[in-house]
Design a protein around this motif. Structure first.
Motif, PDB file in Angstrom:
ATOM      1  N   ARG A  67      36.850  27.209  51.771  1.00  0.00           N
ATOM      2  CA  ARG A  67      35.821  27.196  50.727  1.00  0.00           C
ATOM      3  C   ARG A  67      34.436  26.971  51.316  1.00  0.00           C
ATOM      4  NH1 ARG A  67      33.870  22.320  49.013  1.00  0.00           N
ATOM      5  NH2 ARG A  67      34.807  20.441  49.927  1.00  0.00           N
ATOM      6  N   ARG A  68      34.385  26.265  52.476  1.00  0.00           N
ATOM      7  CA  ARG A  68      33.083  25.998  53.083  1.00  0.00           C
ATOM      8  C   ARG A  68      32.540  27.231  53.793  1.00  0.00           C
ATOM      9  NH1 ARG A  68      35.959  21.198  54.059  1.00  0.00           N
ATOM     10  NH2 ARG A  68      36.642  21.992  56.117  1.00  0.00           N
ATOM     11  N   ASP A  69      33.460  28.055  54.299  1.00  0.00           N
ATOM     12  CA  ASP A  69      33.032  29.258  55.018  1.00  0.00           C
ATOM     13  C   ASP A  69      32.763  30.427  54.083  1.00  0.00           C
ATOM     14  OD1 ASP A  69      33.418  27.780  57.318  1.00  0.00           O
ATOM     15  OD2 ASP A  69      35.507  28.468  57.539  1.00  0.00           O
ATOM     16  N   GLY A  70      33.253  30.302  52.858  1.00  0.00           N
ATOM     17  CA  GLY A  70      33.073  31.383  51.900  1.00  0.00           C
ATOM     18  C   GLY A  70      34.278  32.303  51.861  1.00  0.00           C
ATOM     19  N   LEU A  71      34.541  32.833  50.677  1.00  0.00           N
ATOM     20  CA  LEU A  71      35.711  33.678  50.458  1.00  0.00           C
ATOM     21  C   LEU A  71      35.281  34.990  49.819  1.00  0.00           C
ATOM     22  CD1 LEU A  71      37.953  30.934  48.827  1.00  0.00           C
ATOM     23  CD2 LEU A  71      38.227  31.817  51.146  1.00  0.00           C
ATOM     24  N   GLY A  72      36.041  36.037  50.099  1.00  0.00           N
ATOM     25  CA  GLY A  72      35.807  37.302  49.434  1.00  0.00           C
ATOM     26  C   GLY A  72      36.615  37.392  48.142  1.00  0.00           C
ATOM     27  N   LEU A  73      36.234  38.328  47.284  1.00  0.00           N
ATOM     28  CA  LEU A  73      36.927  38.487  46.001  1.00  0.00           C
ATOM     29  C   LEU A  73      38.403  38.792  46.211  1.00  0.00           C
ATOM     30  CD1 LEU A  73      36.905  38.761  42.918  1.00  0.00           C
ATOM     31  CD2 LEU A  73      36.237  41.163  43.214  1.00  0.00           C
ATOM     32  N   GLU A  74      38.712  39.574  47.230  1.00  0.00           N
ATOM     33  CA  GLU A  74      40.102  39.951  47.467  1.00  0.00           C
ATOM     34  C   GLU A  74      40.967  38.728  47.720  1.00  0.00           C
ATOM     35  OE1 GLU A  74      42.724  42.792  50.505  1.00  0.00           O
ATOM     36  OE2 GLU A  74      40.525  42.768  50.602  1.00  0.00           O
ATOM     37  N   LYS A  75      40.427  37.741  48.456  1.00  0.00           N
ATOM     38  CA  LYS A  75      41.182  36.526  48.747  1.00  0.00           C
ATOM     39  C   LYS A  75      41.432  35.725  47.471  1.00  0.00           C
ATOM     40  CE  LYS A  75      43.123  33.755  51.728  1.00  0.00           C
ATOM     41  NZ  LYS A  75      44.334  34.179  52.482  1.00  0.00           N
ATOM     42  N   ILE A  76      40.454  35.719  46.598  1.00  0.00           N
ATOM     43  CA  ILE A  76      40.613  35.004  45.327  1.00  0.00           C
ATOM     44  C   ILE A  76      41.701  35.671  44.483  1.00  0.00           C
ATOM     45  CG2 ILE A  76      39.467  34.325  43.178  1.00  0.00           C
ATOM     46  CD1 ILE A  76      38.435  32.799  45.564  1.00  0.00           C
ATOM     47  N   VAL A  77      41.659  36.996  44.424  1.00  0.00           N
ATOM     48  CA  VAL A  77      42.585  37.736  43.560  1.00  0.00           C
ATOM     49  C   VAL A  77      44.021  37.603  44.047  1.00  0.00           C
ATOM     50  CG1 VAL A  77      43.187  40.045  42.714  1.00  0.00           C
ATOM     51  CG2 VAL A  77      40.797  39.332  42.799  1.00  0.00           C
ATOM     52  N   GLU A  78      44.215  37.369  45.355  1.00  0.00           N
ATOM     53  CA  GLU A  78      45.572  37.253  45.891  1.00  0.00           C
ATOM     54  C   GLU A  78      46.357  36.118  45.237  1.00  0.00           C
ATOM     55  OE1 GLU A  78      45.285  36.767  50.059  1.00  0.00           O
ATOM     56  OE2 GLU A  78      44.875  38.887  50.477  1.00  0.00           O
ATOM     57  N   THR A  79      45.667  35.083  44.772  1.00  0.00           N
ATOM     58  CA  THR A  79      46.362  33.934  44.187  1.00  0.00           C
ATOM     59  C   THR A  79      46.649  34.120  42.691  1.00  0.00           C
ATOM     60  OG1 THR A  79      44.310  32.781  43.616  1.00  0.00           O
ATOM     61  CG2 THR A  79      45.194  32.432  45.833  1.00  0.00           C
TER      62      THR A  79
END
Length: 511
Positions: A67-79
C-alpha cells in the motif's frame, strides 16, 4: 482593498480551510472508529497508482507493504469475487467517463480467505479537458446491512408468496386508502395487474365508482375507530358478475401503535349465501309441513342422541315436550315391543340402511298405550356415517280397534254359521268368479280344494229350476230392479239331488 486587507482575507480563508480539514479529518476518524468506514483510497488515474490505508489493505487481503508503494487497478480487482469483477470494472469505467459521484457494491476477499460485502463510495475529478485525474474514496463494510436486506427480501418474498396463495382477496392500504399490496384475487376483482393498482385508491381503479366510494368509506371508518370489523360487501366484477364478499378488515399500526393504514381479506360467499337461503326455504317448508299434519314428527340427532318433536307429541299423546333423549322414546315403548323395535331400528342405522318401518305400542302421558305405525329415514354423511334420522309416528289406535271389532264380528258369524245349516257364498259378477267357502262346498258334497264357477253352478241345477234361478239372478243384477235374490232350487250335479234355498243382495259401486 489594500494589500493588508487582502492578506488578512487570505489568512482567514486558509484558517477556514484548515478548520474544515480538521473537522473532516475528525469526522473521518469518528466514522472509522464507529465501523461505518473501513478504509480509504486515493487513485492517481493517469499513473494508475492506488494509495490505500491499512484498513483498506486488510479489507482487500493485500500486503500492507504494497500500500505504501502504490497499487494498480488490476491488483485491486484480483481480490474481488470473480462473479463481481465484470460489473465492478463496468461501474468504474462509467464513473471515469462521466465524472462525479461513484458508488458500487461487491465482494472482496479478506486475509482470512473469506469474502465479505463492501460498498465503495468515491468521486472522480476531471481536468479542464474532461479527462479523469484523480479518484478518491472510502469503503464501507455492508455485510450486516446485506444480511438484514437479505432477511428483509426473504420475508418480503415469503409474505408475497403467502398472500398470493391465500384464497379470495388479500390487500393492504395506507392511511389515504392507496393500495400497497394485493394478491391475485385483488387483480381479478379490479381487473388490473398489480403494477396498475399499487399506489392507487379504489376510486382510481374500480369501474363502479359508487361501490368504490362505499368501500373507501368503510375503510376510513375502521381506521378512525382503530377496531377490526367483519362486513358483507356487494361486489361487481369487470366482466359483469355480481358477488357477495365477506371482508375482515383491521387497522394497520406502526411500531408506536399509530394507525397508518388497513389490512384486509375478502372471501366470496355468494354460493354460501345461496345455500343458506335454500336451507331457510327448506326449513320453512319443513315447518309448514309439520304444522299441516297430525302425525307426530321426530328428528333424531344421532351424534348426541337428542330427539326433537313437533307439537303433535303433545296433542296426540299428551307429552308436552319439544326435545327428549332417544332413551326416553325407548322407555315409552311397551315392554313387550321394546326389544324388537330397538333391534329393527338399529339394524337399519348400523348396516347402511335408509328406511325403517314398524308398529308398536307407545305410552301416552296418562299411562295408556296407543298403537302406532312409525316410519323413519336415515340421513348419512358423504362417507356413509349415520347423522340424523327423521320420521313420522301415526296413531293407529282407532284402526286397530276397528280391525279388532271386525275380527270379532267375523268370528261371531263363523260360529253362528257353523252352528246352523247355512252356507255362505260370494260371486264377483265382473270377473265371473264364484267363491264358496269350505263349509258351503261341504253342504254340496264338494271337496274344499275343488274350484267352482258360475257355469258349474248353473250346470248343476235341476233342469226344471234353471230358468227361474237365472231369472232371479238377472233381476238382482239389474240396476233398475235391484231385486232381492231369493230363490229355491234343486241341484243334481254332484251325485245327489238336493233342495236348496238361496238368498242374496247384490253389492254395487257408487257409479
Amino acid at each position: 482593498m489594500d494589500s493588508t486587507g487582502t492578506e488578512a482575507k487570505t489568512i482567514d480563508d486558509l484558517q477556514a480551510i484548515v478548520a474544515r480539514s480538521r473537522l473532516d479529518a475528525d469526522r473521518l476518524k469518528l466514522a472509522l472508529a464507529a465501523g461505518a468506514i473501513v478504509g480509504t483510497w486515493f487513485w492517481d488515474v493517469p499513473a494508475d497508482r492506488f494509495t490505500v490505508d491499512e484498513p483498506f489493505a486488510e479489507a482487500f487481503g493485500l500486503d500492507p507493504a504494497l500500500r505504501r508503494d502504490g497499487l494498480g487497478l488490476e491488483k485491486i480487482v484480483e481480490t474481488v469475487h470473480p462473479e463481481d469483477r465484470a460489473s465492478l470494472i463496468a461501474a468504474i469505467e462509467e464513473a471515469l467517463a462521466r465524472g462525479g459521484r461513484y458508488a458500487h457494491q461487491y465482494r472482496v476477499c479478506r486475509t482470512d480467505g473469506q469474502y465479505h460485502w463492501i460498498e465503495a463510495n468515491g468521486h472522480v475529478v476531471h481536468d479542464e479537458g474532461g479527462k479523469p485525474i484523480s479518484f478518491p474514496g472510502v469503503i464501507i463494510d455492508i455485510g450486516e446491512r446485506r444480511r438484514i436486506e437479505a432477511e428483509r427480501d426473504s420475508a418480503r418474498a415469503l409474505l408475497t408468496n403467502f398472500v398470493d396463495a391465500m384464497p379470495g382477496v388479500v390487500y393492504a392500504k395506507d392511511r389515504e386508502g392507496r393500495l400497497m399490496i394485493g394478491n391475485h384475487g385483488t387483480s381479478e376483482l379490479i381487473g388490473k395487474a398489480p403494477e396498475d393498482f399499487i399506489g392507487r385508491t379504489d376510486l382510481e381503479v374500480l369501474e363502479d365508482k359508487q361501490q368504490a366510494a362505499m368501500v373507501m368509506a368503510t375503510d376510513q371508518r375502521i381506521m378512525a375507530s382503530g377496531r377490526s370489523e367483519q362486513v358483507e360487501e356487494d361486489v361487481n366484477f369487470p366482466d359483469g358478475r355480481r358477488a357477495i364478499w365477506l371482508s375482515t378488515k383491521s387497522p394497520l399500526r406502526d411500531a408506536d401503535g399509530a394507525v397508518v393504514g388497513l389490512v384486509g381479506t375478502s372471501l366470496d360467499i355468494t354460493e354460501r349465501k345461496a345455500i343458506e337461503a335454500s336451507h331457510r326455504e327448506i326449513e320453512e317448508r319443513y315447518r309448514l309441513a309439520i304444522g299441516a299434519t297430525s302425525d307426530v314428527i321426530w328428528d333424531w340427532r344421532l351424534a348426541d342422541g337428542h330427539v326433537v318433536w313437533n307439537e303433535a307429541l303433545a296433542t296426540r299423546f299428551g307429552h308436552a315436550l319439544e326435545q327428549t333423549s332417544a332413551q326416553w322414546w325407548l322407555d315409552h315403548i311397551h315392554p313387550e315391543d321394546r326389544a324388537r323395535i330397538e333391534a329393527t331400528i338399529h339394524a337399519v342405522i348400523d348396516h347402511s340402511g335408509t328406511g325403517w318401518t314398524d308398529e308398536y305400542r307407545f305410552q301416552r302421558a296418562d299411562g295408556s298405550y296407543a298403537f302406532v305405525l312409525d316410519r323413519g329415514a336415515v340421513l348419512r354423511s358423504d362417507d356413509g356415517a349415520p347423522v340424523r334420522m327423521i320420521g313420522a309416528m301415526l296413531d293407529q289406535t282407532e284402526r286397530k280397534a276397528a280391525e279388532a271389532a271386525l275380527a270379532e264380528s267375523e268370528e261371531r258369524l263363523r260360529l253362528a254359521t257353523e252352528a246352523s245349516d247355512v252356507g255362505l257364498w260370494d260371486v264377483d259378477i265382473i270377473k265371473d268368479v264364484l267363491i264358496w267357502p269350505a263349509r258351503t262346498k261341504g253342504m254340496f258334497g264338494i271337496s274344499p280344494d275343488v274350484p267352482v264357477s258360475m257355469r258349474d253352478f248353473y250346470a248343476g241345477l235341476h233342469p226344471d229350476d234353471l230358468q227361474a234361478t237365472s231369472a232371479a239372478f238377472a233381476a238382482a243384477a239389474d240396476p233398475d230392479q235391484r231385486a232381492l235374490y231369493d230363490v229355491e232350487y234343486r241341484t243334481v250335479a254332484w251325485s245327489a239331488l238336493r233342495s236348496t234355498s238361496r238368498r242374496a243382495r247384490l253389492m254395487r259401486p257408487n257409479s
